[in-house]
Design a protein around this motif. Structure first.
Motif, PDB file in Angstrom:
ATOM      1  N   ARG A  24       6.396  -5.717 -15.684  1.00 27.60           N
ATOM      2  CA  ARG A  24       4.947  -5.449 -15.401  1.00 27.60           C
ATOM      3  C   ARG A  24       4.866  -4.432 -14.047  1.00 27.60           C
ATOM      4  O   ARG A  24       5.623  -4.372 -13.165  1.00 27.60           O
ATOM      5  CB  ARG A  24       4.231  -6.561 -14.905  1.00 27.60           C
ATOM      6  N   PRO A  25       3.870  -3.496 -14.186  1.00 23.50           N
ATOM      7  CA  PRO A  25       3.416  -2.821 -13.201  1.00 23.50           C
ATOM      8  C   PRO A  25       3.131  -3.604 -11.915  1.00 23.50           C
ATOM      9  O   PRO A  25       2.496  -4.810 -12.087  1.00 23.50           O
ATOM     10  CB  PRO A  25       2.341  -1.798 -13.530  1.00 23.50           C
ATOM     11  N   ILE A  26       3.243  -2.838 -10.788  1.00 28.40           N
ATOM     12  CA  ILE A  26       2.733  -3.830  -9.548  1.00 28.40           C
ATOM     13  C   ILE A  26       1.407  -3.701  -9.443  1.00 28.40           C
ATOM     14  O   ILE A  26       0.901  -4.820  -8.971  1.00 28.40           O
ATOM     15  CB  ILE A  26       3.359  -2.720  -8.251  1.00 28.40           C
ATOM     16  N   SER A  27       0.569  -2.829  -9.939  1.00 25.37           N
ATOM     17  CA  SER A  27      -0.772  -2.837  -9.893  1.00 25.37           C
ATOM     18  C   SER A  27      -1.400  -1.917 -11.244  1.00 25.37           C
ATOM     19  O   SER A  27      -0.638  -1.288 -11.947  1.00 25.37           O
ATOM     20  CB  SER A  27      -1.173  -2.177  -8.625  1.00 25.37           C
ATOM     21  N   ARG A  28      -2.699  -2.381 -11.760  1.00 19.12           N
ATOM     22  CA  ARG A  28      -3.095  -1.804 -12.738  1.00 19.12           C
ATOM     23  C   ARG A  28      -3.565  -0.245 -12.510  1.00 19.12           C
ATOM     24  O   ARG A  28      -3.983   0.533 -13.353  1.00 19.12           O
ATOM     25  CB  ARG A  28      -4.105  -2.586 -13.348  1.00 19.12           C
ATOM     26  N   TYR A  29      -3.621   0.039 -11.150  1.00 17.86           N
ATOM     27  CA  TYR A  29      -3.918   1.317 -10.524  1.00 17.86           C
ATOM     28  C   TYR A  29      -2.563   2.316 -10.268  1.00 17.86           C
ATOM     29  O   TYR A  29      -1.837   1.416  -9.826  1.00 17.86           O
ATOM     30  CB  TYR A  29      -4.986   1.580  -9.437  1.00 17.86           C
ATOM     31  N   PRO A 106      -1.689 -15.316  -7.122  1.00 18.71           N
ATOM     32  CA  PRO A 106      -0.270 -15.450  -7.019  1.00 18.71           C
ATOM     33  C   PRO A 106       0.212 -14.488  -6.115  1.00 18.71           C
ATOM     34  O   PRO A 106       1.113 -15.071  -5.267  1.00 18.71           O
ATOM     35  CB  PRO A 106       0.165 -14.848  -8.364  1.00 18.71           C
ATOM     36  N   TYR A 107      -0.294 -13.351  -5.707  1.00 23.50           N
ATOM     37  CA  TYR A 107       0.416 -12.381  -4.801  1.00 23.50           C
ATOM     38  C   TYR A 107       0.227 -13.076  -3.557  1.00 23.50           C
ATOM     39  O   TYR A 107       1.206 -13.238  -2.713  1.00 23.50           O
ATOM     40  CB  TYR A 107      -0.222 -11.196  -4.574  1.00 23.50           C
ATOM     41  N   CYS A 108      -1.073 -13.584  -3.012  1.00 22.64           N
ATOM     42  CA  CYS A 108      -1.340 -14.152  -1.647  1.00 22.64           C
ATOM     43  C   CYS A 108      -0.562 -15.430  -1.307  1.00 22.64           C
ATOM     44  O   CYS A 108      -0.152 -15.616  -0.252  1.00 22.64           O
ATOM     45  CB  CYS A 108      -2.793 -14.314  -1.430  1.00 22.64           C
ATOM     46  N   LEU A 198      -2.315  -7.307  -8.879  1.00 28.65           N
ATOM     47  CA  LEU A 198      -1.204  -7.265  -7.952  1.00 28.65           C
ATOM     48  C   LEU A 198       0.024  -8.347  -8.041  1.00 28.65           C
ATOM     49  O   LEU A 198      -0.224  -9.346  -8.212  1.00 28.65           O
ATOM     50  CB  LEU A 198      -1.557  -7.153  -6.518  1.00 28.65           C
ATOM     51  N   ARG A 199       1.178  -7.716  -8.214  1.00 23.84           N
ATOM     52  CA  ARG A 199       2.379  -8.366  -8.359  1.00 23.84           C
ATOM     53  C   ARG A 199       3.086  -8.637  -7.122  1.00 23.84           C
ATOM     54  O   ARG A 199       3.225  -7.816  -6.629  1.00 23.84           O
ATOM     55  CB  ARG A 199       3.184  -8.010  -9.483  1.00 23.84           C
ATOM     56  N   PRO A 200       3.644  -9.765  -6.877  1.00 19.96           N
ATOM     57  CA  PRO A 200       4.630 -10.166  -5.642  1.00 19.96           C
ATOM     58  C   PRO A 200       5.787  -9.598  -5.851  1.00 19.96           C
ATOM     59  O   PRO A 200       6.477  -9.415  -6.849  1.00 19.96           O
ATOM     60  CB  PRO A 200       4.727 -11.463  -5.535  1.00 19.96           C
ATOM     61  N   ASN A 201       6.400  -9.007  -4.589  1.00 19.83           N
ATOM     62  CA  ASN A 201       7.884  -8.659  -4.446  1.00 19.83           C
ATOM     63  C   ASN A 201       8.705  -9.553  -4.820  1.00 19.83           C
ATOM     64  O   ASN A 201       8.434 -10.905  -4.368  1.00 19.83           O
ATOM     65  CB  ASN A 201       7.883  -7.873  -3.107  1.00 19.83           C
TER      66      ASN A 201
END
Length: 215
Positions: A24-29, A106-108, A198-201
């Motif tokens: 999955r991409p980190i962000s859709r942008y 999820p990210y935060c 936004l996807r978490p590391n």
């Protein structure tokens, strides 16, 4: 909107489109390539990466809009790295965790529960708060702080009773301001993260749980 694959097709340089181990991409942008970013953004990102050992994906994603990146992290720094008042760094992170869990971000949740583990040296408290903060093993002081943070996050009507309850546990009006601003800022941040997908590391999942590897 350009997804990462489209950005590559158009010849745009990118920093890193995917979290390691995920398709999955980190962000859709699209994530800008480092050499295309303003110097001050690169300088901050390199400082964060050097200090922490990796660069949180929120920095990469917000670099899509440099002016907003600067404004976001300036306010973040003012709230989270403040050295006055009665809130510890662990307190601040716990406010972020309960706010973000309430908003299902999820990210935060993952990123700031990791930071809470580091600052508090308590490896499970943030997990308890995420699942059910009212059943978590909190001190009365922490309970009143999180109760007030959620009242802000949920846009409840704030009355003198809220302030009186905080004061019973050693928080003054300026501390109430700090709790409120952190909760409000991260309620906004949660919505930005949802919007960007936004996807978490992967590094966040084990921070504060396992001994840190020495260089």
């Amino acid at each position: 909107m350009l997804r990462s694959s489209q950005a590559v097709a158009l010849g745009r340089h990118e920093y890193c489109t995917q979290s390691e181990g995920s398709s999955r991409p980190i962000s859709r942008y699209p994530i800008p390539y480092k050499k295309d970013l303003p110097y001050d953004l690169v300088e901050l990102m390199e400082e964060v990466e050097t200090k922490g050992g990796f660069l949180p994906n929120v920095f990469k994603a917000l670099a899509h809009r440099p002016a907003e990146f600067r404004a976001f992290f300036a306010y973040y720094n003012a709230l989270m790295n403040k050295e006055t008042g009665n809130l510890t760094k662990a307190d601040r992170e716990l406010v972020v965790v309960v706010t973000s869990a309430s908003n299902g971000c999820p990210y935060c949740v993952i990123a700031h529960s990791a930071l809470h583990r580091i600052y508090s040296k308590k490896p499970t408290l943030a997990d308890e708060v995420i699942i059910n903060w009212e059943l978590a093993e909190l001190k009365q002081r922490e309970h009143s702080m999180l109760e007030f943070a959620l009242a802000i996050a949920k846009a409840e009507n704030i009355t003198e009773k809220h302030f009186a309850k905080l004061e019973e546990h050693g928080f003054d009006r300026e501390d109430a301001w700090d709790i409120a601003m952190i909760s409000a800022f991260f309620a906004m941040s949660n919505r930005i993260s949802h919007f960007m997908d936004l996807r978490p590391n992967k590094e966040f999942y084990t921070l504060g749980r396992l001994p840190r590897e020495k260089p």
